[in-house]
Design a protein around this motif. Structure first.
Motif, short mmCIF file in Angstrom:
data_model
loop_
_atom_site.label_atom_id
_atom_site.label_comp_id
_atom_site.label_asym_id
_atom_site.label_seq_id
_atom_site.Cartn_x
_atom_site.Cartn_y
_atom_site.Cartn_z
N ILE A 20 -115.56 11.03 -67.39
CA ILE A 20 -115.94 11.97 -67.68
C ILE A 20 -115.11 13.04 -67.22
O ILE A 20 -114.17 12.43 -66.32
CB ILE A 20 -117.32 12.88 -67.14
CG1 ILE A 20 -117.35 13.49 -65.66
CG2 ILE A 20 -118.50 11.70 -67.13
CD1 ILE A 20 -118.23 14.44 -64.84
N VAL A 41 -113.81 16.94 -67.92
CA VAL A 41 -114.36 18.07 -68.17
C VAL A 41 -113.05 19.24 -67.97
O VAL A 41 -112.12 19.08 -67.59
CB VAL A 41 -114.62 18.92 -66.47
CG1 VAL A 41 -115.16 20.06 -66.56
CG2 VAL A 41 -115.89 17.55 -66.06
N GLU A 92 -128.73 14.66 -60.02
CA GLU A 92 -130.81 16.14 -60.53
C GLU A 92 -130.49 16.24 -58.85
O GLU A 92 -130.85 17.27 -59.17
CB GLU A 92 -131.05 15.43 -61.61
CG GLU A 92 -130.46 15.63 -62.56
CD GLU A 92 -132.02 14.95 -63.61
OE1 GLU A 92 -132.42 15.79 -63.96
OE2 GLU A 92 -132.13 13.38 -63.97
N LYS A 116 -127.72 11.61 -65.84
CA LYS A 116 -127.02 13.39 -65.70
C LYS A 116 -126.70 13.57 -64.64
O LYS A 116 -126.82 13.67 -63.88
CB LYS A 116 -128.69 13.63 -65.90
CG LYS A 116 -129.25 13.46 -67.05
CD LYS A 116 -130.32 14.80 -67.36
CE LYS A 116 -131.10 14.40 -68.60
NZ LYS A 116 -132.52 15.36 -68.47
N GLN A 152 -123.68 23.30 -64.92
CA GLN A 152 -123.87 23.00 -65.89
C GLN A 152 -124.68 21.54 -65.74
O GLN A 152 -123.88 20.57 -65.42
CB GLN A 152 -122.77 22.60 -66.79
CG GLN A 152 -122.70 21.95 -68.42
CD GLN A 152 -121.61 22.75 -69.56
OE1 GLN A 152 -121.03 23.40 -69.30
NE2 GLN A 152 -121.90 21.94 -70.15
N VAL A 209 -125.29 18.01 -67.03
CA VAL A 209 -125.18 17.13 -68.42
C VAL A 209 -125.51 15.15 -68.72
O VAL A 209 -125.57 15.33 -67.70
CB VAL A 209 -123.93 16.83 -69.26
CG1 VAL A 209 -122.69 18.81 -69.26
CG2 VAL A 209 -122.95 16.38 -67.85
N ASN A 210 -126.16 15.13 -69.63
CA ASN A 210 -126.80 13.59 -70.06
C ASN A 210 -125.39 13.02 -70.69
O ASN A 210 -124.90 13.52 -71.41
CB ASN A 210 -127.55 14.19 -71.55
CG ASN A 210 -128.37 12.00 -71.01
OD1 ASN A 210 -127.08 11.39 -71.65
ND2 ASN A 210 -129.22 12.84 -71.66
N SER A 270 -124.82 11.24 -73.67
CA SER A 270 -124.68 11.92 -74.57
C SER A 270 -122.79 13.04 -74.91
O SER A 270 -122.73 13.60 -76.33
CB SER A 270 -125.53 13.51 -75.15
OG SER A 270 -124.89 14.71 -74.21
N LEU A 271 -122.52 12.49 -73.94
CA LEU A 271 -120.95 12.61 -74.06
C LEU A 271 -119.84 12.26 -75.25
O LEU A 271 -120.21 10.98 -75.11
CB LEU A 271 -120.50 13.18 -72.44
CG LEU A 271 -121.11 13.77 -72.06
CD1 LEU A 271 -120.73 13.61 -70.89
CD2 LEU A 271 -120.71 15.71 -72.09
N VAL A 320 -116.88 17.31 -71.69
CA VAL A 320 -117.73 18.18 -71.53
C VAL A 320 -116.69 19.35 -71.20
O VAL A 320 -115.72 19.25 -70.73
CB VAL A 320 -118.89 18.14 -70.27
CG1 VAL A 320 -117.69 17.73 -68.91
CG2 VAL A 320 -119.70 19.43 -69.86
N MET A 372 -117.57 23.29 -70.04
CA MET A 372 -117.48 24.41 -69.22
C MET A 372 -117.40 25.89 -69.85
O MET A 372 -115.67 26.02 -69.37
CB MET A 372 -117.18 23.99 -67.93
CG MET A 372 -117.69 22.95 -66.74
SD MET A 372 -117.74 22.44 -65.46
CE MET A 372 -119.24 23.94 -64.26
#
Length: 360
Positions: free
Chosen positions: A23, A25, A41, A63, A74, A76-77, A80-81, A86, A88
């Motif tokens: 990922i 950010v 989570e 997630k 935040q 996030v899944n 889905s990115l 992603v 912020m």
């Protein structure tokens, strides 16, 4: 042939899966956000983003919760990115600029949150208040008045962890009267020791040493934000200057990075004492595993005082706030001072510690 096709399909799926774990950010300007804590989570620690805002592997989490001192938490899944990217949203909790008044002390009431991890497991959480007075001549006085700690009884180092979190928070508060950008721009000795140089691109500056990029400064929305890789700076400077501690830090795989946020004045410059928030992140290898310490510092109050007023406020904090406050009582203080709330995933992990300590 079928076997070959199956092997190719498995390879492709493996590559896709590996890419999905990465990922990046970024902020509203598309710049990477360093030092974002990435959690599951349930609040299990996964890792932090690098200077480009990248975490290369989220360890299979579907997630992830993203937290940072200067941005809104935040969840996030990951699937889905798009390209793992992603954005912020920045947070500004409304602290006013300090206006010069004819009193000898700048008073800043800091509120800190400290997280101590071993591997991915939260071992200790501590929160506290540090009332600090800086003379206009920049002489510092102040110390932590109250600390509320949450840690597992099974963790034999819990006392050390709380002391360590408190000490590191005090160190951050002591240093925070001077933006690091001011040091880099105006202190030849500082830059010579760390071998630093700066290159400007619009409202953003890249800070480098001979080994590469070590940080960024950015001015936007009336705020100055900076992140530096202090570990890389310290180890390189230590080796160049023949210091033994540089080798020790390398052997322990030491890492230290921090972020600071100040308000800009009318000339677009960060000013001493207009600190808004700061975050420090340390890691090193130990016999217990990878030890991680994260400190958030928030400037809860800004004002000018004389010495009598400062002493009175310190006594008031001792009398009115107990070191045994519950998380709910702490959150009341946070709301009173408009301090951003804990991410739900962080709070979940902290409350899990109560099962071992009996604290609420």
């Amino acid at each position: 042939m079928k076997k070959l096709l199956m092997m190719v399909a498995v390879t492709i799926m493996t590559v896709i899966s590996a890419q999905a774990q990465k990922i990046q950010v970024v902020d509203d300007d598309g710049n990477g956000i360093p030092l974002v804590s990435v959690l599951t989570e349930s609040g299990t620690f996964i890792g932090t983003t690098d200077l480009n805002g990248v975490l290369t592997d989220v360890n299979g989490a579907t997630k992830v919760a993203l937290t940072h001192v200067a941005f809104k938490p935040q969840l996030v899944n990951v699937a889905s990115l798009q390209n793992g990217r992603v954005t912020m949203e920045s947070v500004d909790y409304g602290l006013d600029e300090v206006v010069v008044k004819p009193k000898p002390y700048v008073f800043i009431e800091y509120y800190f949150r400290g997280f101590s991890y071993i591997g991915d497991s939260l071992r200790t959480y501590a929160a506290g208040i540090i009332p600090v007075a800086y003379e206009i001549r920049e002489h510092y006085k102040g110390k932590t008045r109250n600390v509320w700690s949450y840690g597992g009884a099974a963790n034999k180092a819990v006392g050390w962890n709380v002391s360590g979190l408190k000490l590191k928070a005090e160190e951050g508060a002591k240093r925070a009267a001077m933006p690091i950008e001011t040091l880099v721009r105006k202190s030849k000795g500082f830059c010579d020791y760390y071998k630093l140089s700066m290159a400007q691109d619009g409202n953003r500056w890249t800070v480098s040493n001979p080994e590469g990029v070590v940080g960024h400064f950015q001015h936007s929305d009336g705020l100055y934000r900076a992140t530096l890789d202090g570990g890389k700076m310290q180890i390189y400077a230590g080796k160049v200057n023949g210091e033994k501690r540089a080798k020790v830090k390398e052997e322990k795989n030491y890492d230290y990075q921090y972020t600071e946020v100040y308000r800009l004045d009318d000339d677009g410059e960060p000013q001493p004492f207009n600190i808004v928030m700061e975050m420090n992140h340390w890691e090193h290898d130990s016999s217990k595993g990878r030890e991680i310490t994260i400190i958030y510092l928030y400037a809860a109050e800004h004002s000018y005082m004389d010495e009598a007023e400062f002493k009175s406020r310190s006594k008031e904090l001792n009398k009115g706030l107990s070191g045994n406050m519950t998380l709910d009582e702490l959150q009341a203080y946070e709301r009173q001072h408009n301090i951003p709330a804990l991410a739900p995933e962080q709070e979940m992990a902290i409350r899990a510690l109560t099962k071992l300590t009996g604290k609420k």
